[in-house]
Design a protein around this motif. Structure first.
Motif, mmCIF file in Angstrom:
data_model
loop_
_atom_site.group_PDB
_atom_site.id
_atom_site.type_symbol
_atom_site.label_atom_id
_atom_site.label_comp_id
_atom_site.label_asym_id
_atom_site.label_seq_id
_atom_site.Cartn_x
_atom_site.Cartn_y
_atom_site.Cartn_z
ATOM 1 N N PRO A 61 0.813 -1.227 0.000
ATOM 2 C CA PRO A 61 0.000 0.000 0.000
ATOM 3 C C PRO A 61 0.846 1.277 0.000
ATOM 4 O O PRO A 61 0.467 2.273 -0.597
ATOM 5 C CB PRO A 61 -0.824 -0.125 1.286
ATOM 6 N N PHE A 62 1.992 1.251 0.676
ATOM 7 C CA PHE A 62 2.900 2.401 0.697
ATOM 8 C C PHE A 62 4.134 2.055 -0.129
ATOM 9 O O PHE A 62 5.243 1.896 0.379
ATOM 10 C CB PHE A 62 3.277 2.761 2.134
ATOM 11 N N PHE A 63 3.896 1.930 -1.450
ATOM 12 C CA PHE A 63 4.918 1.361 -2.322
ATOM 13 C C PHE A 63 6.060 2.325 -2.634
ATOM 14 O O PHE A 63 5.922 3.540 -2.564
ATOM 15 C CB PHE A 63 4.285 0.882 -3.631
ATOM 16 N N ASP A 64 7.180 1.736 -2.996
ATOM 17 C CA ASP A 64 8.340 2.447 -3.531
ATOM 18 C C ASP A 64 7.997 2.818 -4.976
ATOM 19 O O ASP A 64 7.770 1.942 -5.810
ATOM 20 C CB ASP A 64 9.555 1.518 -3.480
ATOM 21 N N ALA A 65 7.971 4.113 -5.282
ATOM 22 C CA ALA A 65 7.550 4.573 -6.611
ATOM 23 C C ALA A 65 8.444 4.033 -7.718
ATOM 24 O O ALA A 65 7.990 3.822 -8.848
ATOM 25 C CB ALA A 65 7.530 6.097 -6.661
ATOM 26 N N ARG A 66 9.704 3.761 -7.408
ATOM 27 C CA ARG A 66 10.603 3.211 -8.431
ATOM 28 C C ARG A 66 10.201 1.791 -8.815
ATOM 29 O O ARG A 66 10.249 1.412 -9.988
ATOM 30 C CB ARG A 66 12.046 3.249 -7.913
ATOM 31 N N GLU A 67 9.790 1.016 -7.818
ATOM 32 C CA GLU A 67 9.342 -0.354 -8.119
ATOM 33 C C GLU A 67 7.965 -0.340 -8.780
ATOM 34 O O GLU A 67 7.645 -1.189 -9.620
ATOM 35 C CB GLU A 67 9.317 -1.198 -6.843
ATOM 36 N N PHE A 68 7.140 0.641 -8.393
ATOM 37 C CA PHE A 68 5.835 0.824 -9.055
ATOM 38 C C PHE A 68 6.059 0.988 -10.559
ATOM 39 O O PHE A 68 5.414 0.326 -11.382
ATOM 40 C CB PHE A 68 5.140 2.056 -8.481
ATOM 41 N N ASP A 69 7.000 1.868 -10.931
ATOM 42 C CA ASP A 69 7.279 2.094 -12.346
ATOM 43 C C ASP A 69 7.811 0.837 -13.024
ATOM 44 O O ASP A 69 7.471 0.544 -14.176
ATOM 45 C CB ASP A 69 8.292 3.233 -12.507
ATOM 46 N N ALA A 70 8.654 0.081 -12.318
ATOM 47 C CA ALA A 70 9.197 -1.151 -12.893
ATOM 48 C C ALA A 70 8.080 -2.131 -13.250
ATOM 49 O O ALA A 70 8.138 -2.819 -14.276
ATOM 50 C CB ALA A 70 10.167 -1.791 -11.904
ATOM 51 N N VAL A 71 7.049 -2.176 -12.401
ATOM 52 C CA VAL A 71 5.930 -3.106 -12.631
ATOM 53 C C VAL A 71 5.001 -2.594 -13.727
ATOM 54 O O VAL A 71 4.723 -3.289 -14.707
ATOM 55 C CB VAL A 71 5.140 -3.344 -11.326
ATOM 56 N N VAL A 72 4.499 -1.354 -13.577
ATOM 57 C CA VAL A 72 3.431 -0.895 -14.481
ATOM 58 C C VAL A 72 3.949 -0.636 -15.898
ATOM 59 O O VAL A 72 3.167 -0.670 -16.858
ATOM 60 C CB VAL A 72 2.698 0.346 -13.937
#
Length: 411
Positions: A59-70
């Motif tokens: 829920p409180f994700f690391d935005a860098r990993e968010f970008d890697a996924v999406v």
């Protein structure tokens, strides 16, 4: 060879059959003699699925990993499109943002493009590649990590590539066949426009028309990139869709080109605010710091040194605005009450012809008055007039204005 940029949205590449259909369109342009840069979105619904997985995992994700996924959704589509073109004997390969490279800022999930390198793709064109299939919506940040450009970022990617490579045109394929004078679902008389000026399209996009992403239109206007909006589901021909271009390319246009609307609007009023220099700076500085996008602003006449301040904002930012203004009450700002109205809508008329013809505002206000529609707030620019009205009258207002300005008729 001349370069053409073609962008396919999520619905246009939603499955393998649609990817094949899109690839055939690309093949037609290659046969005409173009080197083609294809920008692809993720398959329809895939980005939402990936975002959901991230939120469920952290829920409180690391935005860098968010970008890697999406960003992975676009990579899949790019690879499948390149494979499909190869099966058609069209020399093609896929490119991820970092391979181009698409250099961006480090604002993960909301990055902005700073530069697009042309050397790698141009080298491959010189070696015989005819189509570069590029994953849209993504780039590489200063730290070497994958970044994404925010919702609608593939439109921005396409326009940026067209500017960087000096493309003859940028074709945006979507699920609608062009830009209309208003939403055909509200007014059956809505007419597809053959051409529309950058400035008009930018206003319509920012006022609620969802055909093109606002940032992509801003970029097209700045670099004079000719955009064509057309449907990937209609028959292909050279005159299809709507051309978004410089005003000089449009011989004649109606005074009003379109009627836009936004139903997701709210109105907030600060009652009895001190009328003194700097008060507006405090209010709107506080809202800006909270990430609230304020649109229409009205300040009432001052009485005994106090005034009311009214503004509009998107409904999904109301709680953020209320918290920000409540937090500074009694500290930097004194006011009697904060009143929120969630039952309003914004309706706007847009047209470059308004620059040279008077009476548009008077006509608009009379039309609304004749329909018994009360205007809450008014804002104007050189080519736009917007009003805030009760939401229940929104569709009536759009229909009445479309009829009054005879937008079903060509110029």
């Amino acid at each position: 060879m001349p370069t053409l940029v073609m962008k396919f949205g999520g619905t246009s590449v939603a499955n393998l059959d649609r990817i094949r259909r899109a690839a055939k369109r690309v093949g037609v342009e290659v046969a005409k003699g173009y080197d083609v840069i294809v920008i692809v979105s993720a398959m329809s619904g895939k980005t939402n699925e990936l975002v959901g997985w991230v939120n469920e995992t952290s829920p409180f994700f690391d935005a860098r990993e968010f970008d890697a996924v999406v960003s992975s959704g676009e990579n899949v589509t790019a690879g499948l499109m390149a494979l499909t073109l190869q099966e058609m004997d069209v020399p093609a390969r896929s490119w991820q943002g970092w391979q181009v490279p698409v250099e961006t800022t480090d604002a993960h999930a909301a990055a902005r493009i700073e530069e697009i390198g042309t050397e790698n793709i141009n080298k491959k064109f010189a070696e015989g590649m005819r189509v570069a299939v590029v994953a849209g919506f993504q780039g590489i940040g200063p730290d070497g990590r994958v970044t994404t450009l925010g919702r609608g970022g593939s439109d921005t990617t396409a326009v940026a590539f067209a500017a960087a490579f000096g493309a003859e045109r940028c074709d945006i394929y979507t699920d609608v066949d062009g830009v209309y004078t208003t939403d055909p679902r509200i007014s059956p008389k809505a007419r597809k426009l053959e051409k529309i000026a950058f400035e008009e399209m930018l206003e319509l996009a920012s006022l609620g028309a969802k055909v093109l992403q606002t940032r992509s239109v801003e970029l097209a206007m700045r670099y004079r990139v000719r955009l064509r909006v057309l449907s990937s589901f209609e028959e292909q021909n050279d005159n299809a869709g709507t051309l978004v271009c410089a005003e000089e390319e449009i011989m004649e246009s109606n005074v009003v080109s379109g009627v836009a609307y936004s139903r997701d609007e709210a109105k907030m009023t600060l009652l009895s605010v001190a009328d003194r220099p700097g008060i507006a700076s405090i209010i709107f500085g506080c809202l800006s710091d909270a990430g609230v996008n304020v649109d229409m602003i009205v300040q009432n006449i001052s009485e005994e040194g106090r005034t009311d301040m009214t503004f509009s904002l998107p409904t999904d930012q109301v709680k953020r605005a209320e918290k920000a203004l409540t937090d500074i009450k009694g500290k930097d700002l004194n006011y009697a009450e904060l009143v929120t109205d969630m039952d309003v809508a914004k309706v706007s008329v847009v047209g470059i012809g308004m620059r040279s013809q008077s009476g548009v505002a008077a006509k608009m206000f009379k039309v609304l008055s004749d329909e018994g529609i009360n205007i809450r707030v008014i804002t104007t620019s050189e080519i736009k007039i917007s009003v805030l009205i009760d939401r229940k009258y929104m569709e009536l207002a759009v229909q009445a204005l479309h009829d009054a300005f005879e937008l079903e008729k060509a110029a």
